[in-house]
Design a protein around this motif. Structure first.
Motif, mmCIF file in Angstrom:
data_model
loop_
_atom_site.group_PDB
_atom_site.id
_atom_site.type_symbol
_atom_site.label_atom_id
_atom_site.label_comp_id
_atom_site.label_asym_id
_atom_site.label_seq_id
_atom_site.Cartn_x
_atom_site.Cartn_y
_atom_site.Cartn_z
ATOM 1 N N ILE A 120 33.279 44.501 73.184
ATOM 2 C CA ILE A 120 34.660 44.302 72.761
ATOM 3 C C ILE A 120 35.480 43.855 73.966
ATOM 4 C CG2 ILE A 120 36.653 45.412 71.685
ATOM 5 C CD1 ILE A 120 34.632 47.498 70.558
ATOM 6 N N ARG A 121 36.296 42.852 73.793
ATOM 7 C CA ARG A 121 36.978 42.233 74.921
ATOM 8 C C ARG A 121 37.871 43.183 75.707
ATOM 9 N NH1 ARG A 121 36.667 37.017 75.982
ATOM 10 N NH2 ARG A 121 35.762 35.612 74.429
ATOM 11 N N ASP A 122 38.661 43.988 75.013
ATOM 12 C CA ASP A 122 39.575 44.854 75.755
ATOM 13 C C ASP A 122 38.980 46.228 76.034
ATOM 14 O OD1 ASP A 122 41.784 45.862 72.981
ATOM 15 O OD2 ASP A 122 39.629 45.993 73.257
ATOM 16 N N GLY A 123 37.734 46.424 75.638
ATOM 17 C CA GLY A 123 37.071 47.691 75.915
ATOM 18 C C GLY A 123 37.403 48.791 74.940
ATOM 19 N N HIS A 124 38.231 48.514 73.957
ATOM 20 C CA HIS A 124 38.605 49.546 72.994
ATOM 21 C C HIS A 124 38.521 48.978 71.585
ATOM 22 C CE1 HIS A 124 40.094 52.097 76.238
ATOM 23 N NE2 HIS A 124 40.654 51.010 76.724
ATOM 24 N N GLU A 125 38.104 49.801 70.656
ATOM 25 C CA GLU A 125 38.005 49.374 69.265
ATOM 26 C C GLU A 125 39.365 49.559 68.602
ATOM 27 O OE1 GLU A 125 35.023 50.013 65.479
ATOM 28 O OE2 GLU A 125 34.705 51.090 67.341
ATOM 29 N N VAL A 126 40.356 48.854 69.144
ATOM 30 C CA VAL A 126 41.723 48.988 68.658
ATOM 31 C C VAL A 126 42.365 47.613 68.646
ATOM 32 C CG1 VAL A 126 43.991 50.012 69.054
ATOM 33 C CG2 VAL A 126 41.950 51.312 69.623
ATOM 34 N N ALA A 127 42.947 47.232 67.511
ATOM 35 C CA ALA A 127 43.651 45.961 67.420
ATOM 36 C C ALA A 127 45.032 46.098 68.042
ATOM 37 C CB ALA A 127 43.778 45.546 65.956
ATOM 38 N N PRO A 128 45.641 44.990 68.477
ATOM 39 C CA PRO A 128 46.998 45.051 69.026
ATOM 40 C C PRO A 128 47.962 45.676 68.029
ATOM 41 C CG PRO A 128 46.019 42.897 69.394
ATOM 42 C CD PRO A 128 45.087 43.636 68.481
ATOM 43 N N GLY A 134 40.162 47.754 63.056
ATOM 44 C CA GLY A 134 40.292 47.925 64.501
ATOM 45 C C GLY A 134 40.119 46.662 65.297
ATOM 46 N N PHE A 135 39.767 45.556 64.632
ATOM 47 C CA PHE A 135 39.481 44.317 65.361
ATOM 48 C C PHE A 135 40.465 43.188 65.061
ATOM 49 C CE2 PHE A 135 35.102 46.202 64.909
ATOM 50 C CZ PHE A 135 35.077 46.724 66.191
ATOM 51 N N GLY A 136 41.542 43.476 64.357
ATOM 52 C CA GLY A 136 42.547 42.464 64.096
ATOM 53 C C GLY A 136 42.181 41.540 62.946
ATOM 54 N N ASP A 137 43.045 40.550 62.717
ATOM 55 C CA ASP A 137 42.852 39.638 61.596
ATOM 56 C C ASP A 137 41.699 38.663 61.803
ATOM 57 O OD1 ASP A 137 44.995 40.805 60.259
ATOM 58 O OD2 ASP A 137 46.451 39.440 61.175
ATOM 59 N N ASP A 138 41.393 38.355 63.072
ATOM 60 C CA ASP A 138 40.281 37.452 63.393
ATOM 61 C C ASP A 138 39.318 38.195 64.314
ATOM 62 O OD1 ASP A 138 38.540 35.452 63.968
ATOM 63 O OD2 ASP A 138 40.015 34.049 64.775
ATOM 64 N N PRO A 139 38.349 38.923 63.737
ATOM 65 C CA PRO A 139 37.468 39.768 64.556
ATOM 66 C C PRO A 139 36.763 39.022 65.680
ATOM 67 C CG PRO A 139 37.169 40.250 62.231
ATOM 68 C CD PRO A 139 38.035 39.033 62.308
ATOM 69 N N ALA A 140 36.419 37.758 65.462
ATOM 70 C CA ALA A 140 35.681 37.011 66.487
ATOM 71 C C ALA A 140 36.430 36.978 67.809
ATOM 72 C CB ALA A 140 35.399 35.594 66.002
ATOM 73 N N LYS A 141 37.769 36.981 67.767
ATOM 74 C CA LYS A 141 38.566 36.930 68.987
ATOM 75 C C LYS A 141 38.533 38.246 69.751
ATOM 76 C CE LYS A 141 41.777 33.380 67.345
ATOM 77 N NZ LYS A 141 43.203 33.058 67.026
ATOM 78 N N ALA A 142 38.118 39.323 69.079
ATOM 79 C CA ALA A 142 38.075 40.640 69.725
ATOM 80 C C ALA A 142 36.810 40.855 70.532
ATOM 81 C CB ALA A 142 38.202 41.739 68.664
ATOM 82 N N PHE A 143 35.820 39.949 70.393
ATOM 83 C CA PHE A 143 34.517 40.162 71.008
ATOM 84 C C PHE A 143 34.229 39.106 72.073
ATOM 85 C CE2 PHE A 143 33.691 41.261 66.348
ATOM 86 C CZ PHE A 143 34.194 42.537 66.514
ATOM 87 N N HIS A 144 33.432 39.483 73.047
ATOM 88 C CA HIS A 144 32.928 38.507 74.007
ATOM 89 C C HIS A 144 31.966 37.567 73.290
ATOM 90 C CE1 HIS A 144 34.638 39.884 77.795
ATOM 91 N NE2 HIS A 144 34.487 41.120 77.350
ATOM 92 N N GLU A 145 31.876 36.360 73.798
ATOM 93 C CA GLU A 145 31.133 35.309 73.098
ATOM 94 C C GLU A 145 29.622 35.489 73.171
ATOM 95 O OE1 GLU A 145 30.878 30.395 73.033
ATOM 96 O OE2 GLU A 145 32.136 31.437 74.487
#
Length: 246
Positions: free
Chosen positions: A53-61, A80-91
């Motif tokens: 997870i990009r920010d290290g937490h399973e929490v959406a903004p 917990g990953f926002g409206d576009d989950p792909a943006k919450a994760f490393h590629e």
């Protein structure tokens, strides 16, 4: 390009090929994932993909201001990953093969998996009980001078271990049992070094084994120098050890 669609398991840590991943599964979306994996024929691998997870937490903004105590927590595969989950994760992530999936009496699961192949995240699907992803499998290229670099990294890693053992006032392995295959060395050191998630993610994403080893050499020398000049490492595990809330 070889692609595959697999269940997606986001973590606030990085999984490397060849490394073991123990999991304690209690959240419903991941329980559903494990129940489906158990349906896989015994002679086939039970595979899922692990991404950091990009920010290290399973929490959406969240919006500014005091939290709404009356709000109903969001549920579902993308919670917990926002409206576009792909943006919450490393590629780039890693495929995991679950050798053991054991269901407990309360419906939770104890899982032991091993990282196998690096993958690039192409898309994320959230229409089912859990997230799935279309993934591109990434080949591991050796790069130039990988063998010589692996020897240097092993020497630096042994020195790093010694300094770390002194800082913590306990002994560590001398490293005599460490492997000498460059790719294996690169992944083992990346997993074992006390580095934060962004640093580990950069190592996972390295273009080839030699590039990963070069960066590890730089990181190990820097970390060893820091440890040498510190009288102790208070609560270092609290700041650098990844946790899994699944």
């Amino acid at each position: 390009m070889t692609t595959v669609r697999l269940p997606l398991f986001p973590l606030n840590s990085v999984l490397f090929p060849g490394l073991v991943l123990p999991l304690n599964i209690f959240e419903e979306r991941y329980r559903a994932m494990m129940r489906d994996l158990l349906k896989t024929p015994e002679d086939e691998p039970r595979r899922f993909a692990v991404v950091a997870i990009r920010d290290g937490h399973e929490v959406a903004p969240t919006a500014p201001g005091m939290p709404d105590q009356t709000a109903v927590p969001r549920r579902g595969p993308a919670a917990g990953f926002g409206d576009d989950p792909a943006k919450a994760f490393h590629e780039v992530g890693c495929i995991a093969d679950a050798a053991t999936i054991r269901e407990r009496a309360d419906g939770s699961f104890e899982v032991l998996a091993t990282g196998t192949t690096r993958v690039r995240l192409l898309s994320v699907e959230s229409s089912g009980a859990y997230l799935t992803a279309e993934l591109e499998e990434l080949e591991e290229e050796p790069g130039e001078e990988a063998g010589a670099l692996a020897e240097g990294v092993l020497r630096a890693f042994r020195q790093y271990q010694k300094r770390l053992a002194g800082a913590r006032e306990r002994s560590l392995s001398t490293g005599s049992e460490l492997p000498d295959e460059p790719a294996v060395v690169s992944y083992l050191v990346a997993a074992a070094a006390m580095l934060d998630v962004p640093a580990k993610q950069r190592l996972l994403e390295a273009a080839d084994t030699a590039s990963r080893l070069r960066e590890e050499l730089t990181l190990l020398r820097a970390e060893t120098a820091i440890i040498r000049n510190l009288p102790s490492l208070p609560a270092s595990e609290l700041t650098r050890t990844p946790t899994n809330l699944n």
